[in-house]
Design a protein around this motif. Structure first.
Motif, PDB file in Angstrom:
ATOM      1  N   LEU A  48       0.870  -1.182   0.000  1.00 30.41           N
ATOM      2  CA  LEU A  48       0.000   0.000   0.000  1.00 30.41           C
ATOM      3  C   LEU A  48       0.900   1.222   0.000  1.00 30.41           C
ATOM      4  CD1 LEU A  48      -2.391  -1.496   2.617  1.00 30.41           C
ATOM      5  CD2 LEU A  48      -3.095  -0.809   0.329  1.00 30.41           C
ATOM      6  N   TRP A  49       0.465   2.264  -0.697  1.00 33.09           N
ATOM      7  CA  TRP A  49       1.291   3.460  -0.882  1.00 33.09           C
ATOM      8  C   TRP A  49       0.599   4.702  -0.346  1.00 33.09           C
ATOM      9  CZ3 TRP A  49       6.155   3.332  -3.130  1.00 33.09           C
ATOM     10  CH2 TRP A  49       6.532   2.112  -3.702  1.00 33.09           C
ATOM     11  N   PHE A  50       1.420   5.583   0.253  1.00 37.49           N
ATOM     12  CA  PHE A  50       0.942   6.837   0.809  1.00 37.49           C
ATOM     13  C   PHE A  50       1.976   7.924   0.513  1.00 37.49           C
ATOM     14  CE2 PHE A  50      -0.673   3.333   3.248  1.00 37.49           C
ATOM     15  CZ  PHE A  50      -2.015   3.640   3.441  1.00 37.49           C
ATOM     16  N   LEU A  51       1.543   9.172   0.581  1.00 40.58           N
ATOM     17  CA  LEU A  51       2.439  10.319   0.428  1.00 40.58           C
ATOM     18  C   LEU A  51       2.485  11.101   1.733  1.00 40.58           C
ATOM     19  CD1 LEU A  51       1.205  11.540  -3.036  1.00 40.58           C
ATOM     20  CD2 LEU A  51       3.596  11.124  -2.501  1.00 40.58           C
ATOM     21  N   THR A  52       3.652  11.597   2.073  1.00 39.27           N
ATOM     22  CA  THR A  52       3.790  12.451   3.245  1.00 39.27           C
ATOM     23  C   THR A  52       4.954  13.414   3.034  1.00 39.27           C
ATOM     24  OG1 THR A  52       3.769  12.505   5.657  1.00 39.27           O
ATOM     25  CG2 THR A  52       5.336  10.995   4.611  1.00 39.27           C
ATOM     26  N   LYS A  53       5.215  14.198   4.049  1.00 37.95           N
ATOM     27  CA  LYS A  53       6.361  15.094   4.031  1.00 37.95           C
ATOM     28  C   LYS A  53       7.366  14.623   5.088  1.00 37.95           C
ATOM     29  CE  LYS A  53       5.266  19.589   3.312  1.00 37.95           C
ATOM     30  NZ  LYS A  53       4.554  20.872   3.558  1.00 37.95           N
ATOM     31  N   LYS A  54       8.625  14.875   4.808  1.00 36.49           N
ATOM     32  CA  LYS A  54       9.688  14.440   5.716  1.00 36.49           C
ATOM     33  C   LYS A  54       9.711  15.223   7.026  1.00 36.49           C
ATOM     34  CE  LYS A  54      12.640  13.047   1.893  1.00 36.49           C
ATOM     35  NZ  LYS A  54      13.875  13.369   1.160  1.00 36.49           N
ATOM     36  N   PRO A  66       9.360   1.124  12.079  1.00 39.16           N
ATOM     37  CA  PRO A  66       8.602   0.969  10.841  1.00 39.16           C
ATOM     38  C   PRO A  66       7.350   0.093  10.943  1.00 39.16           C
ATOM     39  CG  PRO A  66      10.547  -0.413  10.785  1.00 39.16           C
ATOM     40  CD  PRO A  66      10.621   0.398  12.059  1.00 39.16           C
ATOM     41  N   ASN A  67       7.050  -0.446  12.119  1.00 36.80           N
ATOM     42  CA  ASN A  67       5.843  -1.258  12.286  1.00 36.80           C
ATOM     43  C   ASN A  67       4.623  -0.349  12.318  1.00 36.80           C
ATOM     44  OD1 ASN A  67       7.093  -3.905  12.588  1.00 36.80           O
ATOM     45  ND2 ASN A  67       7.961  -3.021  14.438  1.00 36.80           N
ATOM     46  N   VAL A  68       3.683  -0.601  11.408  1.00 36.92           N
ATOM     47  CA  VAL A  68       2.494   0.244  11.295  1.00 36.92           C
ATOM     48  C   VAL A  68       1.248  -0.626  11.188  1.00 36.92           C
ATOM     49  CG1 VAL A  68       3.778   2.129  10.200  1.00 36.92           C
ATOM     50  CG2 VAL A  68       2.634   0.419   8.770  1.00 36.92           C
ATOM     51  N   ASN A  69       0.114   0.026  11.354  1.00 35.22           N
ATOM     52  CA  ASN A  69      -1.177  -0.626  11.145  1.00 35.22           C
ATOM     53  C   ASN A  69      -2.052   0.317  10.344  1.00 35.22           C
ATOM     54  OD1 ASN A  69      -2.939  -3.046  12.089  1.00 35.22           O
ATOM     55  ND2 ASN A  69      -4.244  -1.249  12.221  1.00 35.22           N
ATOM     56  N   ALA A  84       6.585  -0.293   7.182  1.00 34.83           N
ATOM     57  CA  ALA A  84       6.649   0.860   6.287  1.00 34.83           C
ATOM     58  C   ALA A  84       8.097   1.194   5.952  1.00 34.83           C
ATOM     59  CB  ALA A  84       5.983   2.062   6.945  1.00 34.83           C
ATOM     60  N   GLU A  85       8.277   1.697   4.742  1.00 33.60           N
ATOM     61  CA  GLU A  85       9.581   2.213   4.338  1.00 33.60           C
ATOM     62  C   GLU A  85       9.366   3.421   3.445  1.00 33.60           C
ATOM     63  OE1 GLU A  85      11.904   0.010   1.235  1.00 33.60           O
ATOM     64  OE2 GLU A  85      10.270  -1.444   1.420  1.00 33.60           O
ATOM     65  N   PHE A  86      10.372   4.281   3.385  1.00 28.78           N
ATOM     66  CA  PHE A  86      10.295   5.478   2.557  1.00 28.78           C
ATOM     67  C   PHE A  86      10.900   5.189   1.196  1.00 28.78           C
ATOM     68  CE2 PHE A  86      10.636   7.086   6.965  1.00 28.78           C
ATOM     69  CZ  PHE A  86       9.356   7.600   7.048  1.00 28.78           C
ATOM     70  N   ILE A  87      10.228   5.684   0.164  1.00 25.44           N
ATOM     71  CA  ILE A  87      10.688   5.487  -1.209  1.00 25.44           C
ATOM     72  C   ILE A  87      10.810   6.852  -1.875  1.00 25.44           C
ATOM     73  CG2 ILE A  87      10.151   4.444  -3.459  1.00 25.44           C
ATOM     74  CD1 ILE A  87      10.659   2.330  -1.299  1.00 25.44           C
ATOM     75  N   TYR A 109       4.529  17.764  -6.037  1.00 26.09           N
ATOM     76  CA  TYR A 109       5.134  16.430  -5.972  1.00 26.09           C
ATOM     77  C   TYR A 109       6.660  16.467  -6.092  1.00 26.09           C
ATOM     78  CZ  TYR A 109       6.018  16.384 -10.990  1.00 26.09           C
ATOM     79  OH  TYR A 109       6.483  16.667 -12.243  1.00 26.09           O
ATOM     80  N   ASP A 110       7.207  17.477  -6.752  1.00 29.83           N
ATOM     81  CA  ASP A 110       8.655  17.520  -6.958  1.00 29.83           C
ATOM     82  C   ASP A 110       9.413  18.185  -5.802  1.00 29.83           C
ATOM     83  OD1 ASP A 110       7.656  20.023  -7.539  1.00 29.83           O
ATOM     84  OD2 ASP A 110       8.716  20.231  -9.450  1.00 29.83           O
ATOM     85  N   ASP A 111       8.704  18.550  -4.748  1.00 30.67           N
ATOM     86  CA  ASP A 111       9.336  19.080  -3.547  1.00 30.67           C
ATOM     87  C   ASP A 111      10.184  17.960  -2.921  1.00 30.67           C
ATOM     88  OD1 ASP A 111       9.943  19.878  -0.911  1.00 30.67           O
ATOM     89  OD2 ASP A 111       7.987  20.819  -0.606  1.00 30.67           O
ATOM     90  N   PRO A 112      11.460  18.201  -2.644  1.00 26.43           N
ATOM     91  CA  PRO A 112      12.301  17.152  -2.045  1.00 26.43           C
ATOM     92  C   PRO A 112      11.845  16.737  -0.644  1.00 26.43           C
ATOM     93  CG  PRO A 112      13.552  19.198  -2.341  1.00 26.43           C
ATOM     94  CD  PRO A 112      12.197  19.415  -2.931  1.00 26.43           C
ATOM     95  N   ASN A 113      10.960  17.521  -0.032  1.00 29.87           N
ATOM     96  CA  ASN A 113      10.414  17.188   1.280  1.00 29.87           C
ATOM     97  C   ASN A 113       9.288  16.152   1.177  1.00 29.87           C
ATOM     98  OD1 ASN A 113      10.227  17.490   4.117  1.00 29.87           O
ATOM     99  ND2 ASN A 113       8.554  18.957   3.876  1.00 29.87           N
ATOM    100  N   VAL A 114       8.747  15.937  -0.013  1.00 26.39           N
ATOM    101  CA  VAL A 114       7.671  14.958  -0.225  1.00 26.39           C
ATOM    102  C   VAL A 114       8.300  13.580  -0.431  1.00 26.39           C
ATOM    103  CG1 VAL A 114       5.799  14.237  -1.761  1.00 26.39           C
ATOM    104  CG2 VAL A 114       6.065  16.654  -1.161  1.00 26.39           C
ATOM    105  N   VAL A 115       7.751  12.598   0.242  1.00 22.85           N
ATOM    106  CA  VAL A 115       8.276  11.237   0.154  1.00 22.85           C
ATOM    107  C   VAL A 115       7.114  10.248   0.109  1.00 22.85           C
ATOM    108  CG1 VAL A 115       8.459  10.899   2.660  1.00 22.85           C
ATOM    109  CG2 VAL A 115      10.013   9.659   1.137  1.00 22.85           C
ATOM    110  N   LEU A 116       7.345   9.117  -0.530  1.00 24.57           N
ATOM    111  CA  LEU A 116       6.362   8.029  -0.557  1.00 24.57           C
ATOM    112  C   LEU A 116       6.588   7.115   0.636  1.00 24.57           C
ATOM    113  CD1 LEU A 116       6.775   7.187  -4.308  1.00 24.57           C
ATOM    114  CD2 LEU A 116       4.617   7.903  -3.277  1.00 24.57           C
ATOM    115  N   ILE A 117       5.497   6.595   1.158  1.00 23.61           N
ATOM    116  CA  ILE A 117       5.561   5.546   2.175  1.00 23.61           C
ATOM    117  C   ILE A 117       4.999   4.288   1.522  1.00 23.61           C
ATOM    118  CG2 ILE A 117       4.761   4.705   4.410  1.00 23.61           C
ATOM    119  CD1 ILE A 117       4.207   7.655   5.161  1.00 23.61           C
TER     120      ILE A 117
END
Length: 162
Positions: A48-54, A66-69, A84-87, A109-117
């Protein structure tokens, strides 16, 4: 032995129309924290994929533990445990981005602070409309380097996602 494809299909069918999950992490002082997050991948295949900021607490929490629910509520209730891991993948960030994130995250989306989970699902439990608990006890992602954890295989049924 759990039927791999059927387990994946069951979980996918249960969550496919639910856009937001309650994403639960563990803080540095061992408090359990949940917040709503939009799932980015429509078809569940074990990831499963999510977007967040660093520069968020959730980023720090995942980095520390990294254990999530993930909890989904709709016609059924689904609880997915995983790791979970950051991509950092600009193409995937662009693919998953939509104009709502411009306002919610106040960036692009091209902000370097944005990361995928990316969350690799390990187990799932669900309650159908009859309030019966059912579970897919163990969903283990097949490692890309073909290594396996023998202890894990001996203890758990395995669902491969490939």
């Amino acid at each position: 032995m759990v039927d791999n494809q059927q387990s994946i299909k069951t979980v996918n069918d249960l969550i496919k129309d639910i856009k937001v999950a309650m994403f639960t992490t563990i803080s540095s002082d061992n408090k359990i924290i949940s917040r709503p997050m939009q799932t980015q991948e429509v078809e569940f295949d074990g990831e499963l994929w999510f977007l967040t900021k660093k520069d968020t607490e959730k980023y720090q929490e995942i980095a520390s533990n990294p254990n999530v629910n993930l909890a989904y509520a709709g016609k059924s209730y689904v609880s997915i445990s995983g790791t979970a891991e950051f991509i950092e993948d600009m193409n995937k960030k662009k693919e998953y981005w939509n104009p709502i994130f411009d306002k919610v995250l106040d960036t692009s989306y091209d902000d370097p602070n944005v990361v995928l989970i990316k969350v690799d699902a390990e187990s799932a439990e669900y309650w159908d409309s009859g309030n019966t608990l059912k579970s897919v006890k163990t969903l283990v992602k097949k490692l890309t380097n073909n290594e396996t954890n023998k202890d894990e295989k001996e203890i758990n049924d395995t669902v491969d996602f490939n």
